[in-house]
Design a protein around this motif. Sequence first.
Motif, PDB file in Angstrom:
ATOM      1  N   TYR A  61      50.685  43.575  45.383  1.00  0.00           N
ATOM      2  CA  TYR A  61      51.890  42.710  44.811  1.00  0.00           C
ATOM      3  C   TYR A  61      51.120  41.682  44.386  1.00  0.00           C
ATOM      4  O   TYR A  61      50.358  41.068  45.340  1.00  0.00           O
ATOM      5  CB  TYR A  61      53.322  43.250  45.125  1.00  0.00           C
ATOM      6  CG  TYR A  61      53.169  44.366  45.575  1.00  0.00           C
ATOM      7  CD1 TYR A  61      54.236  45.591  44.413  1.00  0.00           C
ATOM      8  CD2 TYR A  61      53.335  45.315  46.662  1.00  0.00           C
ATOM      9  CE1 TYR A  61      55.166  46.863  44.831  1.00  0.00           C
ATOM     10  CE2 TYR A  61      53.651  46.282  47.112  1.00  0.00           C
ATOM     11  CZ  TYR A  61      54.263  47.234  46.064  1.00  0.00           C
ATOM     12  OH  TYR A  61      54.843  48.058  46.825  1.00  0.00           O
ATOM     13  N   LYS A  62      51.269  41.248  42.798  1.00  0.00           N
ATOM     14  CA  LYS A  62      51.274  39.967  42.790  1.00  0.00           C
ATOM     15  C   LYS A  62      51.847  38.864  41.225  1.00  0.00           C
ATOM     16  O   LYS A  62      52.913  39.780  41.248  1.00  0.00           O
ATOM     17  CB  LYS A  62      49.868  40.313  41.794  1.00  0.00           C
ATOM     18  CG  LYS A  62      49.773  40.646  40.530  1.00  0.00           C
ATOM     19  CD  LYS A  62      48.442  40.262  40.219  1.00  0.00           C
ATOM     20  CE  LYS A  62      48.414  40.880  38.740  1.00  0.00           C
ATOM     21  NZ  LYS A  62      49.171  40.086  37.809  1.00  0.00           N
ATOM     22  N   SER A  63      51.690  38.052  42.135  1.00  0.00           N
ATOM     23  CA  SER A  63      52.783  36.946  41.421  1.00  0.00           C
ATOM     24  C   SER A  63      52.161  37.210  39.627  1.00  0.00           C
ATOM     25  O   SER A  63      51.221  37.835  39.255  1.00  0.00           O
ATOM     26  CB  SER A  63      52.338  35.784  41.767  1.00  0.00           C
ATOM     27  OG  SER A  63      51.219  34.561  41.771  1.00  0.00           O
ATOM     28  N   PHE A  64      52.995  36.988  38.597  1.00  0.00           N
ATOM     29  CA  PHE A  64      52.797  37.616  37.461  1.00  0.00           C
ATOM     30  C   PHE A  64      51.595  36.873  36.641  1.00  0.00           C
ATOM     31  O   PHE A  64      50.534  37.516  36.440  1.00  0.00           O
ATOM     32  CB  PHE A  64      54.027  37.144  36.785  1.00  0.00           C
ATOM     33  CG  PHE A  64      55.473  37.574  36.445  1.00  0.00           C
ATOM     34  CD1 PHE A  64      54.977  38.772  36.267  1.00  0.00           C
ATOM     35  CD2 PHE A  64      56.442  36.601  37.107  1.00  0.00           C
ATOM     36  CE1 PHE A  64      56.146  39.814  36.252  1.00  0.00           C
ATOM     37  CE2 PHE A  64      57.266  37.805  37.210  1.00  0.00           C
ATOM     38  CZ  PHE A  64      57.694  39.139  36.901  1.00  0.00           C
ATOM     39  N   HIS A  65      51.186  35.480  36.890  1.00  0.00           N
ATOM     40  CA  HIS A  65      50.258  35.245  36.343  1.00  0.00           C
ATOM     41  C   HIS A  65      48.557  34.713  37.168  1.00  0.00           C
ATOM     42  O   HIS A  65      47.658  34.478  36.935  1.00  0.00           O
ATOM     43  CB  HIS A  65      50.201  33.358  36.126  1.00  0.00           C
ATOM     44  CG  HIS A  65      51.202  33.751  35.336  1.00  0.00           C
ATOM     45  ND1 HIS A  65      50.789  34.225  33.788  1.00  0.00           N
ATOM     46  CD2 HIS A  65      51.928  33.729  34.887  1.00  0.00           C
ATOM     47  CE1 HIS A  65      51.976  34.337  33.146  1.00  0.00           C
ATOM     48  NE2 HIS A  65      53.116  33.690  33.875  1.00  0.00           N
ATOM     49  N   ALA A  66      49.080  35.701  38.605  1.00  0.00           N
ATOM     50  CA  ALA A  66      47.684  35.587  39.495  1.00  0.00           C
ATOM     51  C   ALA A  66      46.078  36.173  39.174  1.00  0.00           C
ATOM     52  O   ALA A  66      46.402  37.354  38.526  1.00  0.00           O
ATOM     53  CB  ALA A  66      48.388  35.926  41.122  1.00  0.00           C
ATOM     54  N   PRO A  67      45.087  35.868  38.982  1.00  0.00           N
ATOM     55  CA  PRO A  67      44.034  35.666  38.602  1.00  0.00           C
ATOM     56  C   PRO A  67      43.637  36.670  40.098  1.00  0.00           C
ATOM     57  O   PRO A  67      43.636  36.960  40.414  1.00  0.00           O
ATOM     58  CB  PRO A  67      43.221  35.039  38.540  1.00  0.00           C
ATOM     59  CG  PRO A  67      43.555  33.592  39.865  1.00  0.00           C
ATOM     60  CD  PRO A  67      45.167  33.690  39.157  1.00  0.00           C
ATOM     61  N   ILE A  68      43.033  37.597  39.142  1.00  0.00           N
ATOM     62  CA  ILE A  68      42.562  38.971  40.252  1.00  0.00           C
ATOM     63  C   ILE A  68      41.942  40.067  39.582  1.00  0.00           C
ATOM     64  O   ILE A  68      41.461  40.176  38.156  1.00  0.00           O
ATOM     65  CB  ILE A  68      44.167  39.900  40.218  1.00  0.00           C
ATOM     66  CG1 ILE A  68      44.112  40.668  42.069  1.00  0.00           C
ATOM     67  CG2 ILE A  68      44.259  40.816  39.290  1.00  0.00           C
ATOM     68  CD1 ILE A  68      45.379  41.865  41.689  1.00  0.00           C
ATOM     69  N   GLU A  69      40.933  40.972  40.813  1.00  0.00           N
ATOM     70  CA  GLU A  69      39.819  41.303  40.128  1.00  0.00           C
ATOM     71  C   GLU A  69      41.024  43.311  40.410  1.00  0.00           C
ATOM     72  O   GLU A  69      41.448  43.280  41.414  1.00  0.00           O
ATOM     73  CB  GLU A  69      38.781  41.522  40.986  1.00  0.00           C
ATOM     74  CG  GLU A  69      38.108  39.721  40.734  1.00  0.00           C
ATOM     75  CD  GLU A  69      37.230  40.524  40.160  1.00  0.00           C
ATOM     76  OE1 GLU A  69      37.070  41.423  39.244  1.00  0.00           O
ATOM     77  OE2 GLU A  69      37.208  39.556  39.131  1.00  0.00           O
ATOM     78  N   PRO A  70      40.319  44.289  39.977  1.00  0.00           N
ATOM     79  CA  PRO A  70      40.609  45.209  39.538  1.00  0.00           C
ATOM     80  C   PRO A  70      40.658  45.463  41.447  1.00  0.00           C
ATOM     81  O   PRO A  70      39.545  45.719  42.268  1.00  0.00           O
ATOM     82  CB  PRO A  70      39.675  46.310  39.416  1.00  0.00           C
ATOM     83  CG  PRO A  70      38.626  45.795  37.944  1.00  0.00           C
ATOM     84  CD  PRO A  70      39.057  44.160  38.710  1.00  0.00           C
ATOM     85  N   PRO A  71      41.673  46.422  42.542  1.00  0.00           N
ATOM     86  CA  PRO A  71      40.982  47.322  43.798  1.00  0.00           C
ATOM     87  C   PRO A  71      40.723  47.641  43.509  1.00  0.00           C
ATOM     88  O   PRO A  71      40.455  48.546  42.929  1.00  0.00           O
ATOM     89  CB  PRO A  71      43.375  47.043  44.020  1.00  0.00           C
ATOM     90  CG  PRO A  71      43.382  47.094  42.660  1.00  0.00           C
ATOM     91  CD  PRO A  71      42.662  46.114  41.679  1.00  0.00           C
ATOM     92  N   ARG A  72      39.609  47.456  45.303  1.00  0.00           N
ATOM     93  CA  ARG A  72      38.841  48.844  45.828  1.00  0.00           C
ATOM     94  C   ARG A  72      39.779  49.838  46.559  1.00  0.00           C
ATOM     95  O   ARG A  72      40.578  49.471  46.680  1.00  0.00           O
ATOM     96  CB  ARG A  72      37.777  48.053  45.956  1.00  0.00           C
ATOM     97  CG  ARG A  72      36.804  47.746  45.413  1.00  0.00           C
ATOM     98  CD  ARG A  72      36.241  47.703  43.854  1.00  0.00           C
ATOM     99  NE  ARG A  72      35.577  46.738  43.376  1.00  0.00           N
ATOM    100  CZ  ARG A  72      34.539  47.621  42.171  1.00  0.00           C
ATOM    101  NH1 ARG A  72      34.477  48.771  42.291  1.00  0.00           N
ATOM    102  NH2 ARG A  72      34.058  46.474  42.003  1.00  0.00           N
ATOM    103  N   GLN A  73      39.109  51.153  47.032  1.00  0.00           N
ATOM    104  CA  GLN A  73      39.771  51.926  47.797  1.00  0.00           C
ATOM    105  C   GLN A  73      39.647  51.260  48.988  1.00  0.00           C
ATOM    106  O   GLN A  73      40.402  51.946  49.954  1.00  0.00           O
ATOM    107  CB  GLN A  73      39.409  53.272  46.828  1.00  0.00           C
ATOM    108  CG  GLN A  73      39.315  54.025  46.182  1.00  0.00           C
ATOM    109  CD  GLN A  73      40.880  54.786  46.235  1.00  0.00           C
ATOM    110  OE1 GLN A  73      41.984  53.566  46.089  1.00  0.00           O
ATOM    111  NE2 GLN A  73      41.603  55.613  46.954  1.00  0.00           N
ATOM    112  N   ASN A  74      38.723  50.998  49.450  1.00  0.00           N
ATOM    113  CA  ASN A  74      37.864  50.297  50.623  1.00  0.00           C
ATOM    114  C   ASN A  74      39.012  48.681  50.292  1.00  0.00           C
ATOM    115  O   ASN A  74      38.473  47.906  49.601  1.00  0.00           O
ATOM    116  CB  ASN A  74      36.129  49.800  50.169  1.00  0.00           C
ATOM    117  CG  ASN A  74      35.775  49.282  51.734  1.00  0.00           C
ATOM    118  OD1 ASN A  74      36.164  48.485  52.208  1.00  0.00           O
ATOM    119  ND2 ASN A  74      35.126  50.130  52.452  1.00  0.00           N
ATOM    120  N   CYS A  75      39.913  48.433  51.666  1.00  0.00           N
ATOM    121  CA  CYS A  75      40.160  47.023  51.724  1.00  0.00           C
ATOM    122  C   CYS A  75      39.698  45.864  52.165  1.00  0.00           C
ATOM    123  O   CYS A  75      40.061  45.137  51.557  1.00  0.00           O
ATOM    124  CB  CYS A  75      41.038  47.489  52.398  1.00  0.00           C
ATOM    125  SG  CYS A  75      42.760  46.543  52.607  1.00  0.00           S
TER     126      CYS A  75
END
Length: 82
Positions: free
Chosen positions: A37-51
């Motif tokens: 879960y992220k704040s609306f404008h948070a920059p992010i990369e697509p999550p991976r299955q490996n934490c």
Amino acid sequence: MRNYREIQTQPIIGQAWTGRHVILLYCTTDNQFINLYKSFHAPIEPPRQNCAETLSQLLSIGYHIMAITPISPAQIQYLLVL
């Protein structure tokens, strides 16, 4: 006569908000990604299955781990802030 320049900032599409960004990352204790879960404008990369890989990506963007909380015997929550 003096020359004054006015600098006006204009919104740019895709520009990250300059405030704080927050991410809640949920993983299993055996390194599997559950949810993010992220704040609306948070920059992010697509999550991976490996934490661990997801955490690595977020740390490389500049996030800092603020808290790690065990939610259950098999689930962990990470609070990251940029």
